[in-house]
Design a protein around this motif. Structure first.
Motif, PDB file in Angstrom:
ATOM      1  N   PHE A  44     -14.766   5.743   2.772  1.00 45.19           N
ATOM      2  CA  PHE A  44     -13.575   4.889   2.816  1.00 45.19           C
ATOM      3  C   PHE A  44     -13.221   4.394   1.425  1.00 45.19           C
ATOM      4  CE2 PHE A  44     -11.738   0.640   2.941  1.00 45.19           C
ATOM      5  CZ  PHE A  44     -10.598   0.880   3.697  1.00 45.19           C
ATOM      6  N   PHE A  45     -14.255   4.022   0.668  1.00 48.69           N
ATOM      7  CA  PHE A  45     -14.029   3.482  -0.673  1.00 48.69           C
ATOM      8  C   PHE A  45     -13.417   4.536  -1.593  1.00 48.69           C
ATOM      9  CE2 PHE A  45     -15.593   2.537  -5.019  1.00 48.69           C
ATOM     10  CZ  PHE A  45     -14.962   1.326  -5.201  1.00 48.69           C
ATOM     11  N   VAL A  46     -13.934   5.764  -1.517  1.00 51.88           N
ATOM     12  CA  VAL A  46     -13.418   6.850  -2.347  1.00 51.88           C
ATOM     13  C   VAL A  46     -11.969   7.154  -1.982  1.00 51.88           C
ATOM     14  CG1 VAL A  46     -13.607   9.311  -2.876  1.00 51.88           C
ATOM     15  CG2 VAL A  46     -15.659   7.880  -2.814  1.00 51.88           C
ATOM     16  N   CYS A  47     -11.694   7.220  -0.665  1.00 49.04           N
ATOM     17  CA  CYS A  47     -10.323   7.465  -0.215  1.00 49.04           C
ATOM     18  C   CYS A  47      -9.384   6.365  -0.685  1.00 49.04           C
ATOM     19  CB  CYS A  47     -10.261   7.584   1.309  1.00 49.04           C
ATOM     20  SG  CYS A  47     -11.044   9.082   1.935  1.00 49.04           S
ATOM     21  N   PHE A  48      -9.876   5.128  -0.641  1.00 54.81           N
ATOM     22  CA  PHE A  48      -9.061   3.995  -1.082  1.00 54.81           C
ATOM     23  C   PHE A  48      -8.700   4.135  -2.561  1.00 54.81           C
ATOM     24  CE2 PHE A  48      -8.742  -0.166  -3.092  1.00 54.81           C
ATOM     25  CZ  PHE A  48      -7.703  -0.724  -2.360  1.00 54.81           C
ATOM     26  N   LEU A  49      -9.704   4.509  -3.378  1.00 55.53           N
ATOM     27  CA  LEU A  49      -9.457   4.652  -4.807  1.00 55.53           C
ATOM     28  C   LEU A  49      -8.443   5.753  -5.085  1.00 55.53           C
ATOM     29  CD1 LEU A  49     -13.023   4.290  -6.389  1.00 55.53           C
ATOM     30  CD2 LEU A  49     -11.155   2.635  -6.421  1.00 55.53           C
ATOM     31  N   PHE A  50      -8.502   6.828  -4.285  1.00 53.61           N
ATOM     32  CA  PHE A  50      -7.595   7.944  -4.493  1.00 53.61           C
ATOM     33  C   PHE A  50      -6.184   7.629  -4.014  1.00 53.61           C
ATOM     34  CE2 PHE A  50      -5.548  11.823  -2.932  1.00 53.61           C
ATOM     35  CZ  PHE A  50      -5.461  12.536  -4.115  1.00 53.61           C
ATOM     36  N   LEU A  51      -6.083   6.991  -2.866  1.00 49.79           N
ATOM     37  CA  LEU A  51      -4.782   6.763  -2.254  1.00 49.79           C
ATOM     38  C   LEU A  51      -4.094   5.496  -2.743  1.00 49.79           C
ATOM     39  CD1 LEU A  51      -5.551   7.746   1.436  1.00 49.79           C
ATOM     40  CD2 LEU A  51      -4.217   9.054  -0.215  1.00 49.79           C
ATOM     41  N   CYS A  52      -4.856   4.568  -3.269  1.00 52.76           N
ATOM     42  CA  CYS A  52      -4.277   3.287  -3.684  1.00 52.76           C
ATOM     43  C   CYS A  52      -3.117   3.456  -4.663  1.00 52.76           C
ATOM     44  CB  CYS A  52      -5.352   2.398  -4.296  1.00 52.76           C
ATOM     45  SG  CYS A  52      -4.755   0.731  -4.682  1.00 52.76           S
ATOM     46  N   PRO A  53      -3.258   4.327  -5.692  1.00 54.72           N
ATOM     47  CA  PRO A  53      -2.109   4.505  -6.589  1.00 54.72           C
ATOM     48  C   PRO A  53      -0.880   5.008  -5.865  1.00 54.72           C
ATOM     49  CG  PRO A  53      -4.107   5.446  -7.544  1.00 54.72           C
ATOM     50  CD  PRO A  53      -4.423   5.099  -6.123  1.00 54.72           C
ATOM     51  N   LEU A  54      -1.057   5.849  -4.821  1.00 53.40           N
ATOM     52  CA  LEU A  54       0.077   6.360  -4.077  1.00 53.40           C
ATOM     53  C   LEU A  54       0.721   5.256  -3.257  1.00 53.40           C
ATOM     54  CD1 LEU A  54      -1.381   9.758  -2.830  1.00 53.40           C
ATOM     55  CD2 LEU A  54      -0.072   9.312  -4.893  1.00 53.40           C
ATOM     56  N   TRP A  55      -0.101   4.438  -2.598  1.00 54.61           N
ATOM     57  CA  TRP A  55       0.447   3.328  -1.813  1.00 54.61           C
ATOM     58  C   TRP A  55       1.199   2.351  -2.721  1.00 54.61           C
ATOM     59  CZ3 TRP A  55      -4.864   2.499   0.911  1.00 54.61           C
ATOM     60  CH2 TRP A  55      -5.028   3.481   1.910  1.00 54.61           C
ATOM     61  N   ALA A  56       0.681   2.168  -3.928  1.00 54.07           N
ATOM     62  CA  ALA A  56       1.259   1.162  -4.822  1.00 54.07           C
ATOM     63  C   ALA A  56       2.589   1.608  -5.414  1.00 54.07           C
ATOM     64  CB  ALA A  56       0.271   0.844  -5.947  1.00 54.07           C
ATOM     65  N   GLN A  57       2.888   2.928  -5.347  1.00 54.93           N
ATOM     66  CA  GLN A  57       4.079   3.449  -6.005  1.00 54.93           C
ATOM     67  C   GLN A  57       5.190   3.710  -5.011  1.00 54.93           C
ATOM     68  OE1 GLN A  57       4.441   3.344  -9.018  1.00 54.93           O
ATOM     69  NE2 GLN A  57       2.577   3.691 -10.146  1.00 54.93           N
ATOM     70  N   LYS A  58       5.531   2.724  -4.218  1.00 55.54           N
ATOM     71  CA  LYS A  58       6.612   2.894  -3.253  1.00 55.54           C
ATOM     72  C   LYS A  58       7.976   2.653  -3.886  1.00 55.54           C
ATOM     73  CE  LYS A  58       3.894   1.734   0.865  1.00 55.54           C
ATOM     74  NZ  LYS A  58       3.740   0.804   1.999  1.00 55.54           N
ATOM     75  N   ALA A  59       8.038   1.742  -4.833  1.00 55.81           N
ATOM     76  CA  ALA A  59       9.304   1.377  -5.453  1.00 55.81           C
ATOM     77  C   ALA A  59       9.573   2.254  -6.671  1.00 55.81           C
ATOM     78  CB  ALA A  59       9.282  -0.090  -5.853  1.00 55.81           C
ATOM     79  N   LEU A  60      10.844   2.521  -6.900  1.00 57.83           N
ATOM     80  CA  LEU A  60      11.260   3.279  -8.077  1.00 57.83           C
ATOM     81  C   LEU A  60      12.105   2.386  -8.974  1.00 57.83           C
ATOM     82  CD1 LEU A  60      12.313   6.668  -6.420  1.00 57.83           C
ATOM     83  CD2 LEU A  60      10.193   6.144  -7.627  1.00 57.83           C
ATOM     84  N   PRO A  61      12.006   2.566 -10.292  1.00 59.43           N
ATOM     85  CA  PRO A  61      11.177   3.525 -11.019  1.00 59.43           C
ATOM     86  C   PRO A  61       9.690   3.214 -10.898  1.00 59.43           C
ATOM     87  CG  PRO A  61      12.909   2.634 -12.424  1.00 59.43           C
ATOM     88  CD  PRO A  61      12.847   1.768 -11.206  1.00 59.43           C
ATOM     89  N   LEU A  62       8.864   4.238 -11.137  1.00 60.33           N
ATOM     90  CA  LEU A  62       7.415   4.063 -11.144  1.00 60.33           C
ATOM     91  C   LEU A  62       7.008   3.265 -12.370  1.00 60.33           C
ATOM     92  CD1 LEU A  62       6.368   7.711 -10.202  1.00 60.33           C
ATOM     93  CD2 LEU A  62       6.658   5.775  -8.669  1.00 60.33           C
ATOM     94  N   ARG A  63       5.848   2.697 -12.272  1.00 62.20           N
ATOM     95  CA  ARG A  63       5.320   1.937 -13.412  1.00 62.20           C
ATOM     96  C   ARG A  63       3.926   2.466 -13.748  1.00 62.20           C
ATOM     97  NH1 ARG A  63       8.073  -2.671 -14.888  1.00 62.20           N
ATOM     98  NH2 ARG A  63       9.767  -3.316 -13.515  1.00 62.20           N
ATOM     99  N   LEU A  64       3.885   3.645 -14.328  1.00 66.07           N
ATOM    100  CA  LEU A  64       2.625   4.249 -14.723  1.00 66.07           C
ATOM    101  C   LEU A  64       2.162   3.696 -16.063  1.00 66.07           C
ATOM    102  CD1 LEU A  64       3.073   8.050 -13.888  1.00 66.07           C
ATOM    103  CD2 LEU A  64       2.164   6.242 -12.444  1.00 66.07           C
ATOM    104  N   ASP A  65       0.859   3.685 -16.263  1.00 62.48           N
ATOM    105  CA  ASP A  65       0.335   3.361 -17.579  1.00 62.48           C
ATOM    106  C   ASP A  65       0.803   4.430 -18.562  1.00 62.48           C
ATOM    107  OD1 ASP A  65      -0.978   1.171 -16.550  1.00 62.48           O
ATOM    108  OD2 ASP A  65      -2.866   2.241 -16.224  1.00 62.48           O
ATOM    109  N   GLU A  66       1.034   4.039 -19.797  1.00 68.66           N
ATOM    110  CA  GLU A  66       1.508   4.989 -20.802  1.00 68.66           C
ATOM    111  C   GLU A  66       0.554   6.173 -20.934  1.00 68.66           C
ATOM    112  OE1 GLU A  66       4.325   5.163 -22.468  1.00 68.66           O
ATOM    113  OE2 GLU A  66       5.068   3.390 -21.419  1.00 68.66           O
ATOM    114  N   ALA A  67      -0.741   5.944 -20.729  1.00 70.81           N
ATOM    115  CA  ALA A  67      -1.719   7.029 -20.845  1.00 70.81           C
ATOM    116  C   ALA A  67      -1.528   8.074 -19.759  1.00 70.81           C
ATOM    117  CB  ALA A  67      -3.139   6.469 -20.785  1.00 70.81           C
ATOM    118  N   ASP A  68      -0.962   7.666 -18.608  1.00 70.02           N
ATOM    119  CA  ASP A  68      -0.750   8.602 -17.498  1.00 70.02           C
ATOM    120  C   ASP A  68       0.587   9.324 -17.582  1.00 70.02           C
ATOM    121  OD1 ASP A  68      -3.175   8.048 -16.191  1.00 70.02           O
ATOM    122  OD2 ASP A  68      -2.331   6.236 -15.290  1.00 70.02           O
ATOM    123  N   LEU A  69       1.491   8.855 -18.426  1.00 66.10           N
ATOM    124  CA  LEU A  69       2.816   9.440 -18.536  1.00 66.10           C
ATOM    125  C   LEU A  69       2.826  10.445 -19.684  1.00 66.10           C
ATOM    126  CD1 LEU A  69       5.690   9.437 -17.435  1.00 66.10           C
ATOM    127  CD2 LEU A  69       6.253   7.665 -19.100  1.00 66.10           C
TER     128      LEU A  69
END
Length: 306
Positions: A8-33
């Motif tokens: 559950f913890f691993v799935c949470f870590l993987f999916l959490c960024p997806l759940w958090a990015q519902k609104a647009l524009p996205l707000r990614l860290d500069e390192a991820d863009l």
């Protein structure tokens, strides 16, 4: 119990960024863009070519450089994937390059070169949602060709880059009359490449066109398209609840479309762009959506198996 908690913890870590990015524009860290070119994905590219080349007519058009297609997989925004066919081949794109006028307008408003009146806001919406030529020409006249060209070639964007086949360009009013400022490589008045349009949407979805606030404003203008043909015709059927941000174009044999699909489920989030020089281009573009979604599905399934 501990193993279940760990899963559950691993799935949470993987999916959490997806759940958090519902609104647009996205707000990614500069390192991820990362620059879109660096996100070219071998498997996605192979699957795209295999699927589209299986259609004899499409294969012929692509081999003749009369059809170009690009996709950006946004299901995991931190690990976006990009692939294209004839991506750097510039073609006449009719009304699709009106997105260049939209960006140039927002840049001018932000810099105080253009006043953001109700009339201008209405014209920007008409220009995009209904592809209204009169509104588009009014915006061109307010900005001037030099302003549009300067934004397209700005080092911040490089949406028109001679060293990479050109790109987005508007050098003629929509409707006849007046001077022209055709692009220097092919003398086209309204031009685009799939790669540069994909970059435009990729930067837009990440809030990097002008700034986050102006990107959000542009997304609002491009959202809820009022012309339901081409990509939108098919997406209305298979993804009626997805948010669509879109601009298309048609003139004679030249047909184009571009869309950001943002489904409630992260499994349907992508950018799709197509340019076609063919009398049946409208139908070809409408028929592309299902094969493209199959390509995306096959790519993620193959990655999961590996």
């Amino acid at each position: 119990m501990r193993s279940l908690f760990f899963i559950f913890f691993v799935c949470f870590l993987f999916l959490c960024p997806l759940w958090a990015q519902k609104a647009l524009p996205l707000r990614l860290d500069e390192a991820d863009l990362k620059p879109l070119r660096s996100l070219e994905h071998t498997l996605l590219q192979r699957n795209l070519e295999k699927e589209l080349m299986a259609n004899a007519r499409w294969k012929y058009l692509m081999n003749q450089k009369k059809m170009a297609v690009g996709i950006v997989d946004l299901r995991n925004p931190q690990q976006a994937k990009f692939a294209s066919i004839n991506g750097a081949h510039m073609m006449y794109a009719a009304s699709l390059p009106k997105i260049a006028i939209l960006l140039s307008s927002m840049d001018a408003i932000e810099k105080g070169e253009l006043q953001e009146t109700d009339e201008i806001k209405r014209d920007m919406r008409l220009m995009i949602s209904k592809s209204n030529n009169q509104a588009s020409t009014r915006m061109i006249d307010r900005l001037g060709y030099d302003k549009i060209a300067s934004v397209m070639t700005d080092p911040q964007y490089k949406f028109y880059d001679k060293s990479r086949g050109g790109g987005l360009w508007v050098g003629k009013r929509y409707g006849g009359g007046g001077d022209t400022n055709r692009e220097p490589l092919k003398n086209l008045s309204h031009a685009a490449t799939v790669n540069q349009v994909c970059r435009y949407y990729y930067m837009l979805v990440n809030g990097k066109l002008v700034n986050n606030q102006r990107s959000k404003q542009m997304l609002d203008i491009m959202g809820e398209p009022e012309l339901h043909h081409k990509f939108v015709n098919t997406l209305d059927q298979i993804a009626p609840t997805a948010k669509l941000f879109r601009k298309s174009g048609s003139w004679k044999n030249f047909h184009s479309d571009s869309v950001l699909v943002w489904g409630k489920n992260p499994s349907r989030r992508y950018i799709l762009v197509a340019l076609v020089d063919d009398p049946n281009g409208d139908e070809i573009i409408r028929s592309l959506v299902r094969p493209i979604e199959k390509v995306l599905k096959n790519t993620v399934n193959t990655v999961a198996l590996n």
